[in-house]
Design an enzyme around this catalytic site. Structure first.
Site, PDB file in Angstrom:
ATOM      1  N   ASP A 136     112.085 -14.520  16.352  1.00 13.90           N
ATOM      2  CA  ASP A 136     112.753 -16.059  15.720  1.00 13.90           C
ATOM      3  C   ASP A 136     111.378 -16.581  15.212  1.00 13.90           C
ATOM      4  O   ASP A 136     110.623 -17.215  15.938  1.00 13.90           O
ATOM      5  CB  ASP A 136     113.286 -16.823  17.013  1.00 13.90           C
ATOM      6  CG  ASP A 136     114.238 -18.068  16.168  1.00 13.90           C
ATOM      7  OD1 ASP A 136     113.773 -18.279  15.077  1.00 13.90           O
ATOM      8  OD2 ASP A 136     114.790 -18.767  16.929  1.00 13.90           O
ATOM      9  N   HIS A 137     111.191 -16.561  14.038  1.00 13.52           N
ATOM     10  CA  HIS A 137     110.144 -17.263  13.413  1.00 13.52           C
ATOM     11  C   HIS A 137     110.207 -18.905  13.170  1.00 13.52           C
ATOM     12  O   HIS A 137     109.229 -19.386  13.046  1.00 13.52           O
ATOM     13  CB  HIS A 137     110.312 -16.862  11.685  1.00 13.52           C
ATOM     14  CG  HIS A 137     108.959 -16.577  11.359  1.00 13.52           C
ATOM     15  ND1 HIS A 137     107.647 -17.399  11.594  1.00 13.52           N
ATOM     16  CD2 HIS A 137     108.370 -15.894  10.411  1.00 13.52           C
ATOM     17  CE1 HIS A 137     107.020 -17.157  10.865  1.00 13.52           C
ATOM     18  NE2 HIS A 137     106.912 -16.148   9.967  1.00 13.52           N
ATOM     19  N   ARG A 138     111.246 -19.335  13.802  1.00  9.70           N
ATOM     20  CA  ARG A 138     111.146 -20.762  13.961  1.00  9.70           C
ATOM     21  C   ARG A 138     110.305 -21.220  15.409  1.00  9.70           C
ATOM     22  O   ARG A 138     110.065 -22.166  15.396  1.00  9.70           O
ATOM     23  CB  ARG A 138     112.624 -21.228  14.046  1.00  9.70           C
ATOM     24  CG  ARG A 138     113.603 -21.168  13.230  1.00  9.70           C
ATOM     25  CD  ARG A 138     115.116 -21.584  13.506  1.00  9.70           C
ATOM     26  NE  ARG A 138     115.565 -20.862  14.747  1.00  9.70           N
ATOM     27  CZ  ARG A 138     116.716 -20.957  15.235  1.00  9.70           C
ATOM     28  NH1 ARG A 138     117.519 -21.891  14.736  1.00  9.70           N
ATOM     29  NH2 ARG A 138     117.094 -20.261  16.276  1.00  9.70           N
TER      30      ARG A 138
END
Length: 430
Positions: free
Chosen positions: A402-404
């Protein structure tokens, strides 16, 4: 005073559930924490434990009936009162008990007044008869027959989704009420008949439609949510596993319960989080939540779908202990016996398809986790070592992140730490 037990919200966000079986009978004395019923949701079947002690005065819902969360399902006599007194007290509470669920969903039930909640009369209810009916709502009269159909809002909605005509259906529920199993039977019969009709209409184009189960719909909803709301990115690594396989062989020669490669993988995941603690986090609306312990969800294939039970505190437990927990959770998952707390939480998942011969794949993140590791089969292949060609045993893993929460560099550090642990398996045990 009598206690009216209501259908619990056994899983976060669930609005309906089905009573699969009662674990108690009328007259039984129960204690706080004692399992009293098995409740089926979209994800699993979980045991519902009593929140108060007393004597079961009445069971209001039959098995197989799906009702909304908050619907009365049983009456409990408490504080030494008799069963008769409890039933009388519950009868007096009936209007209030049935009004709350209706008020919370005025739009959905505006055209379907609840059958229960009659104006109370002085005569006592001998067996709390009106209480079961809050689960059902009366449908508008059929224009063709003038008959009134009795069903819950859930059944009405499912019938509309499946295009089923319930006009001539006699329900198998209490009082002829149409319940979910009636819809499933109709859908199965329609699916069986459909291929013949289709083959006549279009030669050679026969097909069979299988109605979606609640679990299948839940999986579809969650995975679509994941792919549309979580910015996935992927990192792939090859792990040399000769040393791991040798260690596993040596370990299994000295124990009765065998350790699997996946058990080593799960422990290596936890060890990698110990090496890169900043990666042990998830995204929330308020901020990034970082965890002290490592709780890992394990994807388990079951009939009609999959479940992801969570192994707690993997970083603090021995390899054998983790292996036993995974085995026990998987067995109960396949039997539909997982509890609510066993399928929620965690920050990371592991999905292993190596036993099916799959060499490499990418998995979809299981919300709210920030990553999932897809594990392929160990296989022999040519590799280059010190400019020389050798045959090695390699296992390919793919990290979906998850790039967040995980930037590229942080995810790469974690994956490198995982590979180092796998290729030096003794470090997993210490």
């Amino acid at each position: 005073m009598a206690l009216v037990i209501r259908m619990p919200e056994v899983l976060t966000g669930a609005t309906e559930a089905a009573l699969q079986s009662w674990l108690v009978a009328v007259g039984d004395t129960i204690a706080i924490g004692q399992p009293i019923a098995e409740v089926e949701t979209e994800k699993a079947t979980v045991e519902y434990e009593a929140e108060a002690a007393g004597t079961v005065a009445e069971l209001l819902i039959e098995t197989g009936v799906q009702v909304e969360v908050g619907t009365p399902i049983a009456v409990l006599a408490t504080d030494g009162e008799t069963v008769a007194a409890a039933l009388a007290s519950a009868s007096a509470q009936a209007p209030q008990a049935t009004a709350a669920p209706v008020a919370s969903r005025p739009t959905e039930q505006a055209d379907a007044p609840v059958v229960a909640a009659p104006v109370p009369t002085p005569a006592p209810l001998p067996a709390a008869a009106p209480m079961p009916v809050p689960a059902a709502a009366s449908a508008p009269a059929s224009p063709a027959s003038g008959a009134r159909l009795f069903m819950s809002p859930l059944v009405r909605r499912l019938a509309a989704e499946r295009g089923l005509d319930l006009t001539d259906v006699t329900g198998s529920g209490p009082g002829g009420r149409i319940v979910r199993r009636d819809l499933d039977a109709m859908s199965a019969a329609a699916a069986t008949a459909r291929p013949t009709t289709t083959a006549v209409a279009t030669a050679g184009a026969g097909f069979t439609d299988t109605p979606h189960t609640g679990m299948r719909r839940a999986i579809a909803r969650r995975l679509v949510e994941s792919k549309t709301t979580i910015p996935h990115f992927y990192l792939v690594a090859d792990c040399r596993v000769e040393a791991l396989l040798e260690l596993r062989k040596a370990v299994n020669e000295n124990i009765s319960t065998k350790i699997s490669v996946n058990d080593f993988v799960v422990k290596a995941v936890a060890a990698a989080f110990r090496d890169v603690p900043d990666a042990n986090a998830i995204w929330t609306d308020e901020g990034t939540r970082r965890f002290d312990d490592v709780d890992i969800a394990i994807a388990v294939a079951i009939e009609g779908g999959l479940v992801t039970p969570v192994v707690r505190g993997v970083n603090r437990r021995s390899l054998g202990d983790v292996s036993e927990s995974i085995r026990e959770l998987a067995e109960r998952g396949r039997a539909g016996r997982l509890r609510q707390d066993e399928i929620e939480g965690g920050s990371f998942s592991v999905s292993n398809l190596g036993m099916y011969g799959t060499q490499e794949f990418s998995a979809i993140i299981n919300p709210p986790h920030s990553g999932i590791l897809a594990v392929g089969a160990a296989r022999k292949m040519p590799i280059v070592v010190d400019d020389e060609l050798q045959i090695g045993t390699v296992m390919t893993v793919t990290l979906s992140a998850d790039h967040r929460v995980l930037d590229g560099a942080l995810a790469a550090q974690w994956l490198a730490a995982f590979v180092a642990r796998i290729e030096n398996p003794v470090s997993i045990l210490v």
